[in-house]
Scaffold this motif. Structure first.
Motif, PDB file in Angstrom:
ATOM      1  N   TYR A 193       0.826  -1.142  -0.045  1.00 34.49           N
ATOM      2  CA  TYR A 193      -0.021   0.041   0.065  1.00 34.49           C
ATOM      3  C   TYR A 193       0.846   1.178   0.032  1.00 34.49           C
ATOM      4  CZ  TYR A 193      -4.296   3.108   1.402  1.00 34.49           C
ATOM      5  OH  TYR A 193      -4.871   4.297   1.152  1.00 34.49           O
ATOM      6  N   VAL A 194       1.739   1.139   0.826  1.00 35.22           N
ATOM      7  CA  VAL A 194       2.807   2.334   0.901  1.00 35.22           C
ATOM      8  C   VAL A 194       3.337   2.695  -0.321  1.00 35.22           C
ATOM      9  CG1 VAL A 194       5.051   3.148   1.823  1.00 35.22           C
ATOM     10  CG2 VAL A 194       3.409   2.371   3.351  1.00 35.22           C
ATOM     11  N   GLY A 222      -4.757   8.503  -9.056  1.00 36.64           N
ATOM     12  CA  GLY A 222      -5.047   7.413  -7.959  1.00 36.64           C
ATOM     13  C   GLY A 222      -5.572   6.175  -8.641  1.00 36.64           C
ATOM     14  N   ILE A 223      -6.668   6.254  -9.103  1.00 36.05           N
ATOM     15  CA  ILE A 223      -7.214   4.974  -9.791  1.00 36.05           C
ATOM     16  C   ILE A 223      -6.385   4.390 -10.822  1.00 36.05           C
ATOM     17  CG2 ILE A 223      -9.169   4.451 -11.076  1.00 36.05           C
ATOM     18  CD1 ILE A 223     -10.114   5.362  -8.410  1.00 36.05           C
ATOM     19  N   ASP A 224      -5.436   5.267 -11.401  1.00 34.42           N
ATOM     20  CA  ASP A 224      -4.645   4.597 -12.414  1.00 34.42           C
ATOM     21  C   ASP A 224      -3.786   3.479 -11.687  1.00 34.42           C
ATOM     22  OD1 ASP A 224      -5.874   5.805 -14.559  1.00 34.42           O
ATOM     23  OD2 ASP A 224      -4.152   7.583 -14.618  1.00 34.42           O
ATOM     24  N   VAL A 225      -3.008   4.352 -10.965  1.00 37.69           N
ATOM     25  CA  VAL A 225      -2.099   3.345 -10.118  1.00 37.69           C
ATOM     26  C   VAL A 225      -2.481   2.094  -9.039  1.00 37.69           C
ATOM     27  CG1 VAL A 225      -0.427   5.314  -9.898  1.00 37.69           C
ATOM     28  CG2 VAL A 225      -1.716   4.923  -8.031  1.00 37.69           C
ATOM     29  N   MET A 226      -3.753   2.450  -8.709  1.00 38.06           N
ATOM     30  CA  MET A 226      -4.544   1.300  -7.918  1.00 38.06           C
ATOM     31  C   MET A 226      -5.163   0.388  -8.818  1.00 38.06           C
ATOM     32  SD  MET A 226      -5.359   2.758  -4.436  1.00 38.06           S
ATOM     33  CE  MET A 226      -6.976   3.093  -4.230  1.00 38.06           C
ATOM     34  N   ALA A 227      -5.214   0.544 -10.099  1.00 41.27           N
ATOM     35  CA  ALA A 227      -6.011  -0.339 -10.884  1.00 41.27           C
ATOM     36  C   ALA A 227      -5.872  -1.827 -10.666  1.00 41.27           C
ATOM     37  CB  ALA A 227      -5.971  -0.072 -12.358  1.00 41.27           C
ATOM     38  N   PRO A 228      -4.226  -2.153 -10.839  1.00 45.89           N
ATOM     39  CA  PRO A 228      -3.691  -3.542 -10.661  1.00 45.89           C
ATOM     40  C   PRO A 228      -4.166  -4.131  -9.331  1.00 45.89           C
ATOM     41  CG  PRO A 228      -2.013  -2.157 -11.622  1.00 45.89           C
ATOM     42  CD  PRO A 228      -3.116  -1.113 -10.764  1.00 45.89           C
ATOM     43  N   TYR A 229      -4.472  -3.338  -8.444  1.00 46.72           N
ATOM     44  CA  TYR A 229      -4.773  -3.911  -6.968  1.00 46.72           C
ATOM     45  C   TYR A 229      -6.108  -3.740  -6.380  1.00 46.72           C
ATOM     46  CZ  TYR A 229       0.122  -3.176  -7.310  1.00 46.72           C
ATOM     47  OH  TYR A 229       1.482  -3.175  -7.800  1.00 46.72           O
ATOM     48  N   HIS A 230      -7.080  -3.668  -7.537  1.00 53.82           N
ATOM     49  CA  HIS A 230      -8.418  -3.625  -7.208  1.00 53.82           C
ATOM     50  C   HIS A 230      -8.906  -4.556  -6.067  1.00 53.82           C
ATOM     51  CE1 HIS A 230     -13.024  -3.302  -7.946  1.00 53.82           C
ATOM     52  NE2 HIS A 230     -12.575  -2.124  -7.494  1.00 53.82           N
ATOM     53  N   PHE A 256      -7.309  -5.771  -3.996  1.00 53.78           N
ATOM     54  CA  PHE A 256      -7.053  -5.773  -2.550  1.00 53.78           C
ATOM     55  C   PHE A 256      -7.668  -4.602  -1.791  1.00 53.78           C
ATOM     56  CE2 PHE A 256      -3.668  -7.911  -4.152  1.00 53.78           C
ATOM     57  CZ  PHE A 256      -2.682  -8.331  -3.234  1.00 53.78           C
ATOM     58  N   GLY A 257      -8.644  -4.017  -2.416  1.00 53.15           N
ATOM     59  CA  GLY A 257      -9.395  -3.211  -1.745  1.00 53.15           C
ATOM     60  C   GLY A 257      -9.864  -3.251  -0.442  1.00 53.15           C
ATOM     61  N   GLN A 258     -10.681  -4.311  -0.279  1.00 46.76           N
ATOM     62  CA  GLN A 258     -11.126  -4.673   1.061  1.00 46.76           C
ATOM     63  C   GLN A 258     -10.033  -4.875   2.087  1.00 46.76           C
ATOM     64  OE1 GLN A 258     -14.005  -8.140   1.653  1.00 46.76           O
ATOM     65  NE2 GLN A 258     -13.885  -8.220  -0.837  1.00 46.76           N
ATOM     66  N   THR A 307     -12.055   6.465  -2.630  1.00 46.22           N
ATOM     67  CA  THR A 307     -11.415   5.127  -2.546  1.00 46.22           C
ATOM     68  C   THR A 307     -12.297   3.916  -2.002  1.00 46.22           C
ATOM     69  OG1 THR A 307      -9.336   6.093  -1.960  1.00 46.22           O
ATOM     70  CG2 THR A 307      -9.377   3.792  -1.403  1.00 46.22           C
ATOM     71  N   LEU A 308     -13.235   4.490  -1.138  1.00 43.87           N
ATOM     72  CA  LEU A 308     -14.201   3.626  -0.545  1.00 43.87           C
ATOM     73  C   LEU A 308     -15.165   3.177  -1.685  1.00 43.87           C
ATOM     74  CD1 LEU A 308     -15.251   2.467   1.967  1.00 43.87           C
ATOM     75  CD2 LEU A 308     -16.611   4.302   2.542  1.00 43.87           C
ATOM     76  N   HIS A 309     -15.596   4.133  -2.490  1.00 41.12           N
ATOM     77  CA  HIS A 309     -16.397   3.791  -3.698  1.00 41.12           C
ATOM     78  C   HIS A 309     -15.604   3.031  -4.560  1.00 41.12           C
ATOM     79  CE1 HIS A 309     -18.376   4.329  -7.548  1.00 41.12           C
ATOM     80  NE2 HIS A 309     -19.331   4.374  -6.720  1.00 41.12           N
ATOM     81  N   TRP A 310     -14.611   3.187  -4.863  1.00 43.25           N
ATOM     82  CA  TRP A 310     -13.553   2.429  -5.851  1.00 43.25           C
ATOM     83  C   TRP A 310     -13.723   1.017  -5.451  1.00 43.25           C
ATOM     84  CZ3 TRP A 310      -8.983  -0.162  -4.588  1.00 43.25           C
ATOM     85  CH2 TRP A 310      -8.164  -0.441  -5.751  1.00 43.25           C
ATOM     86  N   VAL A 311     -13.551   0.663  -4.158  1.00 40.19           N
ATOM     87  CA  VAL A 311     -13.321  -0.824  -3.496  1.00 40.19           C
ATOM     88  C   VAL A 311     -14.688  -1.561  -3.948  1.00 40.19           C
ATOM     89  CG1 VAL A 311     -13.679  -1.849  -1.445  1.00 40.19           C
ATOM     90  CG2 VAL A 311     -11.671  -0.051  -1.491  1.00 40.19           C
ATOM     91  N   THR A 312     -15.816  -0.825  -3.835  1.00 41.39           N
ATOM     92  CA  THR A 312     -17.046  -1.547  -4.096  1.00 41.39           C
ATOM     93  C   THR A 312     -17.548  -1.534  -5.529  1.00 41.39           C
ATOM     94  OG1 THR A 312     -18.646   0.441  -3.674  1.00 41.39           O
ATOM     95  CG2 THR A 312     -17.839  -0.700  -1.657  1.00 41.39           C
ATOM     96  N   ASP A 313     -16.681  -0.720  -6.299  1.00 41.72           N
ATOM     97  CA  ASP A 313     -16.960  -0.606  -7.729  1.00 41.72           C
ATOM     98  C   ASP A 313     -16.561  -1.818  -8.723  1.00 41.72           C
ATOM     99  OD1 ASP A 313     -17.607   0.338 -10.232  1.00 41.72           O
ATOM    100  OD2 ASP A 313     -16.387   2.312 -10.433  1.00 41.72           O
TER     101      ASP A 313
END
Lengths: 229, 229
Positions: free
Chosen positions: A59-60, A91-99, A101-103, A165-171
């Motif tokens: 995450y870091v 943020g969405i771009d870099v997090m995309a591969p880790y969707h 991991f949201g939870q 981010t909270l929304h992204w996790v559930t998206d």
DNA sequence: GGAACAATCTGAACGCGTTCAACCCCACTG
DNA sequence: CAGTGGGGTTGAACGCGTTCAGATTGTTCC
């Protein structure tokens, strides 16, 4: 075959992050991480308190990527809403591969026992990184706000980031398209709210919000959705 | 020793909830739940998909308690901010014994695979219950709002509730006193924001927020009346 | 009655995250 | 050259959530 602690730690982290990326959270077992890193499972636990700590590491690093991706795309003097939009999309771009991991990210972020909670006043590398990015975003933007709001704005934007981010996790839409839409709709709202906050008619509400924010300072309130201010 | 499915299910749920309350989440193992209910562990899994589903059961019952505790305390014709305050405090009251479950509640609420996500348009008993309570809160309050906002206000208050809950989860102060403070500070802000939303100067922002809200909930539970339970 | 079928129930087994007592290795003392 | 101390390392073991092939029970139809 004793390496230094730092070497083994890095070796484990790199292996774990590669496996996380390739196979996801559940399929990446501590045994596999240890095996592929060429150490025993007990040794893995000597260097990391548990599987969660390895996700923290991930995450870091993702947050560092976020900053690196967002910073060059900021436009000096632009409205803060525009730059916020840039940052959130990055943020969405870099997090995309880790969707997936949201939870897990959320669980780690919310853990009250851990000192790494974004709400904890103690050392919170993740929170600090995210806050700092928002501070940069505000500083480089041209939007003028009241002095009182200016000091709290990074914090408010960080809460906005948290909400997104909270929304992204559930998206579950493809490529998290709905979160993109949310960002595009939300940023102008934030911009308008900031503009409105300067009007005398909203001044009382603005002060109330800021006071509320301050009263919660060691621990922060929460990513609510946008309250019209 | 075959009971009806409903009986065994209830027996398991009651045992689980008792143990959850007495010993917390981690200390309550599936084996103990099964043993103390007098059934085999395999049978427990025949009636509940997993441990999370038992927590879901707990969560739904807590929400029912919340409604039962809040409803008689609502004051007809009061400002919506006052009634919201009542509802949120009642929520903290009934959730207090389960503060240790905060993380688990959150995980369950956010699970995208499950149909119980608060953002999922599908069947979400927890979400529906919470939304319904907010609908009652708005209906019984005397605050006049525009027609467009009125329809979305329960949703906005539910998001507020979600935000407060998120804060509650991370709140380690004794008796979650800080969350109480947050509620007392937040409700007047919400009330002011609602009042402000009627002014022409904020009308554009209000519309934007409502449009944004609609875009995030493709499947609105428009005609949902109270379902008998 | 009894055959057929589904619902209900059983518990051994699996792989997981995590723990821990013991082992190796080497720099440093006397 | 033993001896000693401590960081790095090992892997068997533990209890957990979960699975599944099969046993048991209840119901239905002839």
């Amino acid at each position: 075959m004793a390496r230094t602690a730092a070497e083994t730690r890095e070796l484990l982290a790199d292996t774990a992050l590669r496996l996380f990326r390739e196979d996801g959270f559940d399929a990446t077992t501590m045994r596999r991480i240890a095996t592929e890193a060429g150490v025993s499972i007990g040794n893995a636990y000597h260097h990391f308190a548990g599987k969660d700590e390895l996700v923290q590491e991930l995450y870091v690093r993702v947050l560092d990527e976020h900053r690196a991706a967002a910073a060059p795309r900021l436009v000096d003097g632009s409205p803060v809403a525009d730059n916020l939009r840039t940052v959130l999309h990055a943020g969405i771009d870099v997090m995309a591969p880790y969707h997936g991991f949201g939870q897990t990210f959320l669980r780690i972020a919310v853990q009250p026992t851990s000192s790494t909670s974004p709400f904890s006043g103690e050392s919170a590398p993740a929170r600090d990184r995210a806050l700092d990015l928002m501070r940069v975003t505000v500083d480089r933007s041209g939007t003028k706000v009241s002095r009182a709001l200016d000091a709290r704005l990074p914090h408010l934007l960080w809460l906005t980031h948290l909400a997104v981010t909270l929304h992204w996790v559930t998206d579950t839409t493809t490529d998290q398209q709905r979160t993109r839409t949310l960002i595009d709709g939300l940023c102008p709202v934030v911009g308008r709210a900031i503009a409105l906050s300067r009007l005398p008619v909203a001044r009382g509400l603005t002060d109330q919000v800021l006071t509320l924010l301050d009263s919660l300072t060691p621990e922060e309130p929460v990513a609510s959705e946008e309250t019209p201010s």
